[in-house]
Write a protein that holds these residues in place. Sequence first.
Motif, PDB file in Angstrom:
ATOM      1  N   ARG A 202       0.817  -1.214   0.000  1.00  0.00           N
ATOM      2  CA  ARG A 202       0.000   0.000   0.000  1.00  0.00           C
ATOM      3  C   ARG A 202       0.852   1.265   0.000  1.00  0.00           C
ATOM      4  N   GLU A 203       1.917   1.257   0.772  1.00  0.00           N
ATOM      5  CA  GLU A 203       2.772   2.438   0.840  1.00  0.00           C
ATOM      6  C   GLU A 203       3.422   2.712  -0.513  1.00  0.00           C
ATOM      7  N   GLN A 204       3.938   1.644  -1.146  1.00  0.00           N
ATOM      8  CA  GLN A 204       4.561   1.786  -2.470  1.00  0.00           C
ATOM      9  C   GLN A 204       3.530   2.249  -3.499  1.00  0.00           C
TER      10      GLN A 204
ATOM     11  N   LEU B 219       3.590   5.829  -5.615  1.00  0.00           N
ATOM     12  CA  LEU B 219       3.570   5.893  -7.078  1.00  0.00           C
ATOM     13  C   LEU B 219       2.354   6.670  -7.585  1.00  0.00           C
ATOM     14  N   SER B 220       1.211   6.415  -6.957  1.00  0.00           N
ATOM     15  CA  SER B 220      -0.010   7.104  -7.373  1.00  0.00           C
ATOM     16  C   SER B 220       0.127   8.616  -7.205  1.00  0.00           C
ATOM     17  N   ASP B 221       0.634   9.031  -6.053  1.00  0.00           N
ATOM     18  CA  ASP B 221       0.791  10.467  -5.802  1.00  0.00           C
ATOM     19  C   ASP B 221       1.795  11.091  -6.770  1.00  0.00           C
TER      20      ASP B 221
ATOM     21  N   GLY C 145       0.908  13.677  -9.988  1.00  0.00           N
ATOM     22  CA  GLY C 145       1.527  14.991 -10.079  1.00  0.00           C
ATOM     23  C   GLY C 145       2.189  15.252 -11.410  1.00  0.00           C
ATOM     24  N   GLU C 146       2.366  14.180 -12.206  1.00  0.00           N
ATOM     25  CA  GLU C 146       2.943  14.299 -13.552  1.00  0.00           C
ATOM     26  C   GLU C 146       1.848  14.211 -14.619  1.00  0.00           C
ATOM     27  N   HIS C 147       0.632  14.552 -14.219  1.00  0.00           N
ATOM     28  CA  HIS C 147      -0.512  14.642 -15.150  1.00  0.00           C
ATOM     29  C   HIS C 147      -0.874  13.287 -15.753  1.00  0.00           C
TER      30      HIS C 147
ATOM     31  N   THR D 197      -5.224   2.113  -8.862  1.00  0.00           N
ATOM     32  CA  THR D 197      -4.399   1.118  -8.187  1.00  0.00           C
ATOM     33  C   THR D 197      -5.222  -0.114  -7.842  1.00  0.00           C
ATOM     34  N   CYS D 198      -4.540  -1.254  -7.772  1.00  0.00           N
ATOM     35  CA  CYS D 198      -5.189  -2.522  -7.471  1.00  0.00           C
ATOM     36  C   CYS D 198      -4.179  -3.406  -6.741  1.00  0.00           C
TER      37      CYS D 198
END
Length: 227
Positions: A11-13, A17-19, A23-25, A30-31
């Motif tokens: 979950r942390e990883q 990555l999601s955040d 931020g890079e448009h 996630t799954c």
Amino acid sequence: MPSILIIEDDREQSQMLSDYLSGEHMEIITCPTGIDGLTLLRDEPFDALILDVGLPDIDGFEVCRQVRTFSQLPILMLTARGDAMDRIIGLEIGADDYLPKPFNPRELLARLRAILRRTQHTHQSSALRFGRLEIHPDAHAVYLDGEMINLTGYQFDLLSVLVNHAGRVMSRDQLMDALKGHELESFDRSIDVHISRIRGQIEDDPKKPRRILTIRGTGYVFARQQD
């Protein structure tokens, strides 16, 4: 805005990555499991997949193998293992790139953008164009006037069958036979329901269709000549 699916059970990883990619448009979904990820990939259009090898149900290698049976979606694999053989296996079964953990998010972004550029060029060259409608078989994507159309995996496959037989009338039985991998979807008048939904996405006026025509008492035909 590219749509990216991340299959990662950490979950942390996954959140990191999601955040970062948001931020890079990029649009990020996630799954945490391979089985649920495969379901999403069959039902929703994505531009790329970030796939962890170590998943709690089936490993990333098996997910990659299964994805390659129905899609050429770009795949970037992640692993905590540094064994060179893992990288070789991943690439041999169809991954586009491979990144060992821990990694720098900027490197992941650079690799992701690189495979998106490569596949975008390939998809553009293999696109089927019917007037203002574009169908990209490798990407499982449909565009009308440059805007992506939201079709389920089943609807895309149904449209593809009609497109591949453009100008030829296809009966319901022929369509169901061509889509026999979707047994739960293909029965009775479900073809009519899905045709109606596809028309709602690709026709200017679904009540007066010009792309998918009904041949009364016979079936459907995809028109070759379109606006």
